[in-house]
Design an enzyme around this catalytic site. Sequence first.
Site, PDB file in Angstrom:
ATOM      1  N   GLY A  12       0.782  -1.234   0.000  1.00 24.28           N
ATOM      2  CA  GLY A  12       0.000   0.000   0.000  1.00 24.28           C
ATOM      3  C   GLY A  12       0.810   1.278   0.000  1.00 24.28           C
ATOM      4  O   GLY A  12       0.318   2.319   0.457  1.00 24.28           O
ATOM      5  N   SER A  13       2.029   1.233  -0.551  1.00 30.17           N
ATOM      6  CA  SER A  13       2.780   2.498  -0.552  1.00 30.17           C
ATOM      7  C   SER A  13       2.145   3.514  -1.506  1.00 30.17           C
ATOM      8  O   SER A  13       2.125   4.710  -1.228  1.00 30.17           O
ATOM      9  CB  SER A  13       4.255   2.267  -0.884  1.00 30.17           C
ATOM     10  OG  SER A  13       4.393   1.687  -2.141  1.00 30.17           O
ATOM     11  N   ASN A  14       1.595   3.031  -2.617  1.00 28.52           N
ATOM     12  CA  ASN A  14       0.877   3.964  -3.498  1.00 28.52           C
ATOM     13  C   ASN A  14      -0.377   4.509  -2.818  1.00 28.52           C
ATOM     14  O   ASN A  14      -0.639   5.712  -2.872  1.00 28.52           O
ATOM     15  CB  ASN A  14       0.496   3.269  -4.813  1.00 28.52           C
ATOM     16  CG  ASN A  14       1.642   3.226  -5.788  1.00 28.52           C
ATOM     17  OD1 ASN A  14       1.935   4.204  -6.468  1.00 28.52           O
ATOM     18  ND2 ASN A  14       2.318   2.080  -5.857  1.00 28.52           N
ATOM     19  N   LEU A  84      -4.544  -7.008  -6.969  1.00 28.22           N
ATOM     20  CA  LEU A  84      -4.075  -8.140  -7.771  1.00 28.22           C
ATOM     21  C   LEU A  84      -5.173  -9.082  -8.267  1.00 28.22           C
ATOM     22  O   LEU A  84      -4.880 -10.043  -8.976  1.00 28.22           O
ATOM     23  CB  LEU A  84      -3.016  -8.915  -6.981  1.00 28.22           C
ATOM     24  CG  LEU A  84      -1.796  -8.059  -6.586  1.00 28.22           C
ATOM     25  CD1 LEU A  84      -0.739  -8.893  -5.879  1.00 28.22           C
ATOM     26  CD2 LEU A  84      -1.183  -7.327  -7.782  1.00 28.22           C
ATOM     27  N   ASN A 101      -5.984   2.037 -13.188  1.00 23.77           N
ATOM     28  CA  ASN A 101      -5.006   1.127 -12.592  1.00 23.77           C
ATOM     29  C   ASN A 101      -3.605   1.659 -12.884  1.00 23.77           C
ATOM     30  O   ASN A 101      -3.390   2.343 -13.880  1.00 23.77           O
ATOM     31  CB  ASN A 101      -5.162  -0.253 -13.248  1.00 23.77           C
ATOM     32  CG  ASN A 101      -4.144  -1.269 -12.736  1.00 23.77           C
ATOM     33  OD1 ASN A 101      -3.926  -1.400 -11.529  1.00 23.77           O
ATOM     34  ND2 ASN A 101      -3.508  -1.987 -13.648  1.00 23.77           N
ATOM     35  N   HIS A 103       0.229   0.231 -13.611  1.00 28.60           N
ATOM     36  CA  HIS A 103       0.977  -0.985 -13.937  1.00 28.60           C
ATOM     37  C   HIS A 103       2.471  -0.652 -13.955  1.00 28.60           C
ATOM     38  O   HIS A 103       2.855   0.357 -14.550  1.00 28.60           O
ATOM     39  CB  HIS A 103       0.531  -1.530 -15.294  1.00 28.60           C
ATOM     40  CG  HIS A 103       1.140  -2.867 -15.574  1.00 28.60           C
ATOM     41  ND1 HIS A 103       0.663  -4.026 -14.997  1.00 28.60           N
ATOM     42  CD2 HIS A 103       2.201  -3.235 -16.326  1.00 28.60           C
ATOM     43  CE1 HIS A 103       1.416  -5.042 -15.391  1.00 28.60           C
ATOM     44  NE2 HIS A 103       2.356  -4.591 -16.199  1.00 28.60           N
ATOM     45  N   ASP A 144      -4.987  -5.199 -18.025  1.00 29.16           N
ATOM     46  CA  ASP A 144      -3.963  -4.277 -18.546  1.00 29.16           C
ATOM     47  C   ASP A 144      -4.185  -3.823 -19.986  1.00 29.16           C
ATOM     48  O   ASP A 144      -3.241  -3.494 -20.690  1.00 29.16           O
ATOM     49  CB  ASP A 144      -2.560  -4.923 -18.451  1.00 29.16           C
ATOM     50  CG  ASP A 144      -2.214  -5.298 -17.025  1.00 29.16           C
ATOM     51  OD1 ASP A 144      -2.655  -4.590 -16.111  1.00 29.16           O
ATOM     52  OD2 ASP A 144      -1.508  -6.299 -16.837  1.00 29.16           O
TER      53      ASP A 144
HETATM   54  C1  GAR Z   1       3.020  -1.237  -7.599  1.00 29.96           C
HETATM   55  O1  GAR Z   1       4.315  -1.232  -8.124  1.00 29.96           O
HETATM   56  C2  GAR Z   1       2.010  -1.365  -8.725  1.00 29.96           C
HETATM   57  O2  GAR Z   1       2.427  -0.745  -9.914  1.00 29.96           O
HETATM   58  C3  GAR Z   1       1.949  -2.866  -8.889  1.00 29.96           C
HETATM   59  O3  GAR Z   1       1.972  -3.369  -7.571  1.00 29.96           O
HETATM   60  C4  GAR Z   1       2.776  -2.486  -6.767  1.00 29.96           C
HETATM   61  C5  GAR Z   1       2.028  -2.208  -5.494  1.00 29.96           C
HETATM   62  O4  GAR Z   1       2.859  -1.566  -4.573  1.00 29.96           O
HETATM   63  N1  GAR Z   1       0.770  -3.254  -9.591  1.00 29.96           N
HETATM   64  C6  GAR Z   1       0.726  -4.304 -10.411  1.00 29.96           C
HETATM   65  O5  GAR Z   1       1.687  -5.030 -10.605  1.00 29.96           O
HETATM   66  C7  GAR Z   1      -0.606  -4.520 -11.115  1.00 29.96           C
HETATM   67  N2  GAR Z   1      -0.487  -5.437 -12.187  1.00 29.96           N
HETATM   68  P1  GAR Z   1       2.269  -0.889  -3.252  1.00 29.96           P
HETATM   69  O6  GAR Z   1       1.320  -1.903  -2.597  1.00 29.96           O
HETATM   70  O7  GAR Z   1       3.459  -0.646  -2.391  1.00 29.96           O
HETATM   71  O8  GAR Z   1       1.551   0.361  -3.656  1.00 29.96           O
END
Ligand code: GAR
Length: 189
Positions: A12-14, A84, A101, A103, A144
């Site tokens: 969940g850093s995003n 996911l 989303n 990616h 995607d």
């Molecule tokens: C992120 O890098 C995002 O782009 C990726 O998962 C990570 C989640 O990081 N998403 C995918 O791969 C989707 N196909 P986070 O939980 O630290 O935000």
Amino acid sequence: MKKIVIFASGSGSNAEKIILHFKNNYQGNVVAVFTNNLHAKVLEKASQLQVSTETFNKNELSEGTVLNKINKINPDLIVLAGFLLKFPEEIIKQYPDKIINIHPALLPKYGGKGMYGINVHKAVLENKEIETGITIHYVNKNYDEGEFIFQKSVSIINCKTPEEIAQKIHALEMEYFPKEIEKLLIPKI
Ligand code: GAR
């Protein structure tokens, strides 16, 4: 103020960065974080930032429970930030052009089922790419494949491990994702 709902499955850093961005911004506000993972770190992060959380299982996602919860909120934007599971068509139909989303690669390369997180970076490294990047796109019924909103590339010539690539991608995500979300919330004249 526009209502944002985030879906995330992992650290969940995003999600955290987006929540913080909109704490100081009047275009929108993150009103809830939904996750399918009871142990996801995103739950702690959201709670610490006073954002309400919802957990659900795969059946609740596919059979309408999650849609009912979303409808109660009636969000302006649904953001998948490291989510996911496949997003149900039923929700996509009800929120056209309102689900996005991120990616961690330059789609259409390195997308599709199984291509998430570190798997993407491993594939990029194995193919000896000299650059990779991020893609922010609308969500449609195929993994995607929705219309692109934003892409940013980065050189990975000096990267020797998937983790090093992940760090570069992380930096791009932190810098651009909240800003691009903000742009989508601003009404078009
Ligand atoms: C992120 O890098 C995002 O782009 C990726 O998962 C990570 C989640 O990081 N998403 C995918 O791969 C989707 N196909 P986070 O939980 O630290 O935000």
